[in-house]
Design a protein around this motif. Structure first.
Motif, short mmCIF file in Angstrom:
data_model
loop_
_atom_site.label_atom_id
_atom_site.label_comp_id
_atom_site.label_asym_id
_atom_site.label_seq_id
_atom_site.Cartn_x
_atom_site.Cartn_y
_atom_site.Cartn_z
N PRO A 170 -3.49 62.40 99.95
CA PRO A 170 -3.91 63.06 98.71
C PRO A 170 -5.37 62.73 98.37
O PRO A 170 -5.92 61.72 98.82
CB PRO A 170 -2.97 62.47 97.67
N THR B 28 -12.36 69.96 88.35
CA THR B 28 -11.44 69.07 89.05
C THR B 28 -10.92 69.73 90.32
O THR B 28 -10.50 70.89 90.29
CB THR B 28 -10.23 68.70 88.15
N ARG C 28 -8.17 68.91 93.45
CA ARG C 28 -7.10 68.05 93.96
C ARG C 28 -6.62 68.66 95.27
O ARG C 28 -6.66 69.87 95.46
CB ARG C 28 -5.94 67.94 92.97
N THR D 51 -0.24 70.17 94.20
CA THR D 51 -1.55 69.70 93.73
C THR D 51 -1.60 69.61 92.20
O THR D 51 -2.49 68.95 91.65
CB THR D 51 -2.70 70.61 94.21
N HIS D 52 -0.69 70.27 91.51
CA HIS D 52 -0.65 70.18 90.06
C HIS D 52 0.39 69.17 89.57
O HIS D 52 0.60 69.04 88.36
CB HIS D 52 -0.37 71.55 89.45
N LEU E 57 0.65 63.20 91.96
CA LEU E 57 0.23 63.51 93.33
C LEU E 57 -0.35 62.30 94.04
O LEU E 57 -0.03 62.03 95.20
CB LEU E 57 -0.80 64.64 93.32
N MET E 58 -1.24 61.58 93.38
CA MET E 58 -1.92 60.48 94.05
C MET E 58 -0.98 59.32 94.37
O MET E 58 -1.19 58.60 95.34
CB MET E 58 -3.08 59.98 93.17
N GLU F 212 -5.09 72.96 98.17
CA GLU F 212 -6.21 72.57 97.31
C GLU F 212 -6.05 73.28 95.97
O GLU F 212 -5.70 74.47 95.94
CB GLU F 212 -7.55 73.01 97.89
N GLU G 89 -8.37 63.47 94.95
CA GLU G 89 -8.63 64.04 93.63
C GLU G 89 -9.98 63.55 93.13
O GLU G 89 -10.31 62.37 93.25
CB GLU G 89 -7.55 63.63 92.64
N GLN G 90 -10.78 64.47 92.56
CA GLN G 90 -12.00 64.08 91.88
C GLN G 90 -12.29 65.04 90.75
O GLN G 90 -11.95 66.23 90.82
CB GLN G 90 -13.20 64.05 92.84
N SER G 91 -12.90 64.50 89.68
CA SER G 91 -13.30 65.30 88.54
C SER G 91 -14.75 65.00 88.21
O SER G 91 -15.21 63.86 88.32
CB SER G 91 -12.43 64.98 87.31
#
Length: 217
Positions: A34, A175, A177, A19-20, A24-25, A159, A36-38
């Motif tokens: 995958p 964030t 992910r 996840t880091h 990833l996306m 996660e 991801e949101q911020s």
């Protein structure tokens, strides 16, 4: 700075820590979906500290309607992963014990190597799982942790939750992910259910941590 990582092979997926990964996306682990949101959740040191404490006391999970049970701290010392000095030189890893803290209800703060069980439903779908805390980060401008599935979930994967206090503009960002590989037959046949489940989880995490309900970017 406190940075802890627990190294163990008891999770039920192979790409531990993915996840880091910056890509990833674009290149998620095999069979996984995958996400991801911020969100901008405020600014300044006070907002950063309060959001970080909320994160490390399981607020995102509890406020998402999930119950936390059978929390067990790691039996041995945490592994302090490689970090870097101001010039970018690696600092050798070391082993040390991490001081255990507890919230007002007596539940341990998030700690590397900790295991726990979650129970609940998300968007009408079961969200039960046994999880392990893969790593915890507490730095001057970043607080976060990574959760990985051990078993008992309709998906397997990871996660990561991070609160970042940006030095350039003083903004605080939250964030999340994740990558989810379907386990159940229904989820394998209907991957849209995995995405629906994840979308609802992200929305609940935001409501738990942010007083602003910022617009996702």
């Amino acid at each position: 700075m406190r940075r802890g990582t627990f190294r163990d092979d008891t999770v039920d997926y192979a790409a531990v820590g993915a996840t880091h990964a910056p890509d990833l996306m674009q290149y998620p682990p095999e069979r996984s979906i995958p996400a991801e949101q911020s969100w901008r959740i405020g600014s300044g040191a006070e907002r950063f500290q309060s959001a970080g404490e909320s994160l490390l006391t399981w607020t995102a999970q509890r406020a998402a309607g999930l119950s936390i049970e059978d929390v067990r701290p790691a039996s041995g010392p945490a592994y302090a992963g490689v970090s870097f000095d101001a010039e970018g030189n690696p600092i050798a890893p070391s082993r040390r014990d991490v001081e255990q803290r507890f919230d007002a209800e007596g539940t341990p703060f998030v700690g590397p190597g900790m295991t726990l069980k979650l129970h609940g439903h998300v968007a009408g779908m079961r969200a039960d799982a046994e999880l392990r805390v893969i790593s915890v980060t507490e730095e001057k401008r970043r607080i976060g942790f990574v959760l990985g599935t051990v078993g008992g979930s309709v998906v397997s994967g990871e996660e990561s939750f991070d609160i970042d206090w940006r030095e350039d503009n003083d903004e605080v960002w939250f964030t999340v992910r994740a990558f989810d590989a379907p386990n159940s037959l229904l989820y394998r046949l209907l991957p849209t259910l995995v995405k629906r489940r994840r979308k609802e989880l992200f929305a609940r995490y935001l409501r738990a941590i942010s007083p602003l309900y910022a617009t996702p970017v």
